[in-house]
Design an enzyme around this catalytic site. Structure first.
Site, short mmCIF file in Angstrom:
data_model
loop_
_atom_site.label_atom_id
_atom_site.label_comp_id
_atom_site.label_asym_id
_atom_site.label_seq_id
_atom_site.Cartn_x
_atom_site.Cartn_y
_atom_site.Cartn_z
N GLU A 17 1.95 -9.72 11.48
CA GLU A 17 1.90 -9.10 10.09
C GLU A 17 3.19 -8.75 9.35
O GLU A 17 3.51 -9.11 8.13
CB GLU A 17 0.92 -7.84 9.99
N ASP B 227 0.86 -1.40 -0.12
CA ASP B 227 0.04 -0.12 -0.13
C ASP B 227 1.15 1.43 -0.08
O ASP B 227 0.40 2.20 -0.83
CB ASP B 227 -0.88 0.02 1.18
C1 DGY Z 1 -5.80 -2.09 4.25
O1 DGY Z 1 -6.96 -1.90 4.46
O2 DGY Z 1 -4.67 -1.78 4.96
C2 DGY Z 1 -5.61 -3.04 2.88
O3 DGY Z 1 -4.11 -3.20 2.61
C3 DGY Z 1 -6.10 -2.70 1.85
O4 DGY Z 1 -6.45 -3.73 0.99
#
Ligand code: DGY
Length: 428
Positions: A396, A167
């Site tokens: 994560e 992201d």
């Molecule tokens: C989030 O919301 O963090 C996700 O990576 C989007 O898919």
């Protein structure tokens, strides 16, 4: 890791998978991500197969049951309501029978399905389920090249950072800075209720994410329009390489199952895209570099996106160059492979995709290096990954210097990747 630790790690990984299992799909982790995510699910299926093969196929079938009529597999399927996540189904407004998001994610399904098929102990069941999935995956691959490469350059563009799955990578900074943020509907983030805000994307990045979402929604999620209408079009080498690997794997699997046309179509897609991918190689950087399709500029960002293409069948000398880069990282860091080079502009060791180590990208890089004969480096990545979970649990992502666990906890695909690394270790 000795035998006792290995079996403990495996049990722990299975427990995480069971805990995040919702019957026909898994959630990445409870609270932070309460729905089904596309590439999480496909990679998680590999781990599920070690528990229950039938359940592993179901994971991917559930995702593909929500394929759009145009062929897209959405990045989130909102199976049941949950108010712990933003942006939820009402914000996306995609009007699907079961709500979904309106963008896609890296095309790992073709790879995952081939691996499930090869490892299956119930071959008849695997062949039947595979046959049913092949045309759907093929339609998704067609969708990519038609809708994300509408002018036929051979490489697809992401239209939203969430499509890449990475992201807030430094790779998108300049392109994202051109996305306007005025006029967006006021919103409340939920991710920062579950994870430390210092480990997550910034508000400025979220504003741009939301602007793009609202822009595409205003175009009724019509994929024939979105590409050209998007101010954000980035050709990510990693995203393309994953698609190329998926086309290659789908082609091989379709050939085995006698589905000649699907096999030929995907072989042709992979061949053309591989040639185009090579234009992104930077000899100076020793890695692939992204390109901003809007401006035509190369993006000189030293991220993991430039190393992940080893997951595709790239030339041996490129794979060797990538193995050397990873070795250089191992020489200076406690844990590999960081999502951004530690001495490069933009590196933040604890912020999501701007520095931390992720086991899923480790898995794909190690798999590609192993296929390319770079076994020692593949083993080093696997070892580093297992050291991380021994030290810090199933997080994560992790700080590449200290190994500190970051983001969400008890993470499904981290567990699935641990199972994969342990499987390879036991087989060795
Ligand atoms: C989030 O919301 O963090 C996700 O990576 C989007 O898919």
């Amino acid at each position: 890791m000795n035998a006792a630790n290995t079996s403990q790690a495996l049990e722990h990984a299975f427990a995480v998978l069971r805990e995040n299992d919702r019957g026909t799909y898994t959630v990445p982790t409870k609270g932070l991500y309460p729905f089904q995510w596309n590439w999480d699910s496909c990679l998680t299926a590999l781990g599920l197969a070690e528990l229950d093969e039938d359940r592993a196929w179901t994971e991917i079938e559930t995702l593909f049951a929500h394929q759009w009529p145009d062929g897209m597999i959405p990045h989130i399927v909102f199976h049941v309501p949950a108010d712990t996540y933003f942006p939820g189904p009402d914000i996306w407004g995609t009007n699907r029978p079961t709500p979904t998001s309106g963008i896609t994610q890296p095309a790992v399904a073709g790879f995952a399905v081939k691996r499930l098929f090869e490892r299956a102990t119930d071959k008849a069941m695997a062949a039947a389920r595979c046959r049913a999935l092949l045309p759907k995956i093929d339609a998704w691959h067609r969708w990519f090249y038609e809708n994300r490469d509408p002018h036929g350059e051979g490489l697809v563009a992401i239209l939203h950072p969430w499509e890449a799955g990475r992201d807030n990578s430094v790779d998108w900074d300049a392109a994202l800075a051109k996305v306007p943020t005025t006029g967006i509907t006021p919103y409340t983030r939920r991710d920062t209720d579950h994870a430390n805000p210092a480990h997550r994307p910034t508000k400025a990045q979220y504003d741009a994410y939301v602007w793009l979402l609202e822009h595409f929604r205003a175009l009724d999620w019509d994929n024939t329009k979105l590409h050209d209408a998007s101010p954000f079009q980035v050709i990510d080498p990693a995203f393309n390489a994953i698609l190329i690997r998926a086309c290659t794997d789908l082609s091989a699997m379709a050939a085995t199952l006698g589905q000649v046309e699907i096999s030929q179509r995907n072989a042709a897609r992979a061949e053309r895209a591989l040639a185009a991918l090579d234009t992104l190689w930077s000899p100076e950087e020793g890695r692939y570099l992204a390109r901003n399709r809007v401006t035509g500029e190369q993006i000189a960002s030293q991220s993991i996106g430039g190393l992940l293409p080893v997951f595709a069948p790239i030339p041996a000398e490129r794979a060797k160059g990538i193995a050397e880069r990873v070795q250089a990282l191992l020489d200076v860091l406690g844990y590999i492979v960081p999502s951004h080079e530690p001495d490069a502009v933009g590196f933040e060791p604890q912020r999501y995709w701007r520095g931390p180590v992720w086991l899923v990208t480790n898995f794909m890089i190690a798999d590609g290096l192993r296929n390319a004969g770079e076994t020692a480096m593949a083993d080093a990545i696997a070892q580093s990954s297992l050291e991380l979970i021994s030290k810090s649990g199933f997080a994560e992502y992790y700080d590449p210097s200290t190994g500190e666990p970051l983001g969400g906890g008890r993470f499904t695909w981290t567990a699935a990747m641990v199972i994969e690394f342990l499987r390879a270790k036991t087989a060795a």
